[in-house]
Design a protein around this motif. Structure first.
Motif, short mmCIF file in Angstrom:
data_model
loop_
_atom_site.label_atom_id
_atom_site.label_comp_id
_atom_site.label_asym_id
_atom_site.label_seq_id
_atom_site.Cartn_x
_atom_site.Cartn_y
_atom_site.Cartn_z
N LEU A 19 0.83 -1.16 0.09
CA LEU A 19 -0.14 0.01 0.08
C LEU A 19 0.81 1.32 0.11
CD1 LEU A 19 -2.55 -1.12 2.83
CD2 LEU A 19 -2.77 -1.21 0.36
N GLY A 20 0.36 2.31 -0.54
CA GLY A 20 1.14 3.56 -0.65
C GLY A 20 0.25 4.42 0.59
N ASP A 38 -3.54 7.20 6.02
CA ASP A 38 -4.42 7.60 5.07
C ASP A 38 -3.92 6.37 3.72
OD1 ASP A 38 -5.80 9.33 6.14
OD2 ASP A 38 -4.76 10.98 5.36
N VAL A 39 -4.83 5.67 3.28
CA VAL A 39 -4.41 4.49 2.29
C VAL A 39 -4.52 5.32 1.00
CG1 VAL A 39 -4.68 2.34 1.18
CG2 VAL A 39 -4.99 2.75 3.58
N THR A 45 2.73 -1.43 -7.69
CA THR A 45 3.47 -2.26 -7.57
C THR A 45 4.57 -2.06 -6.20
OG1 THR A 45 5.46 -1.60 -8.85
CG2 THR A 45 3.63 -3.26 -9.68
N GLU A 46 5.14 -2.87 -5.64
CA GLU A 46 6.14 -2.53 -4.57
C GLU A 46 7.22 -1.47 -5.06
OE1 GLU A 46 9.55 -4.70 -1.95
OE2 GLU A 46 8.61 -5.80 -3.40
N ASP A 47 7.60 -1.92 -6.37
CA ASP A 47 8.81 -0.96 -6.92
C ASP A 47 8.39 0.53 -7.15
OD1 ASP A 47 10.67 -3.18 -6.92
OD2 ASP A 47 10.34 -3.62 -8.92
N GLU A 48 6.99 0.51 -7.64
CA GLU A 48 6.41 1.87 -8.07
C GLU A 48 6.22 2.61 -6.78
OE1 GLU A 48 3.59 1.31 -11.48
OE2 GLU A 48 3.05 0.49 -9.91
N LEU A 49 5.62 2.10 -5.79
CA LEU A 49 5.57 2.56 -4.45
C LEU A 49 7.02 3.18 -3.78
CD1 LEU A 49 2.81 0.59 -2.99
CD2 LEU A 49 2.52 2.87 -3.72
#
Length: 78
Positions: A19-20, A38-39, A45-49
């Protein structure tokens, strides 16, 4: 739109998901134990976040939940 959830609610609603999160509240203000946040992102993806976290975009932190509700880790920035 961000959804405010506790750590337990995040794990229940989004098991085994990266989650971001932002606007983090820590238990006893210890800076370690996540109480709620706050979600903002559930579809990255993990990489993007992690890249967003490193770049300081929207004060996002990458958070992983699992099915027993305990955090397995937060990618920290030193």
């Amino acid at each position: 739109m961000a959804e405010r959830l506790t750590r337990e609610q995040m794990a229940e609603k989004y098991p085994n998901t990266y989650l971001g999160i932002t606007n983090i509240k820590y238990e006893n203000d210890d800076g370690v134990t996540l109480e709620s946040a706050d979600v903002v992102y559930t579809d990255k993806t993990e990489d993007e976040l992690f890249e967003m976290q490193l770049d300081g975009i929207e004060s996002i932190m990458c958070w992983y939940t699992n099915d027993n509700g305990l955090p397995l880790g937060v990618a920290g920035v030193l």
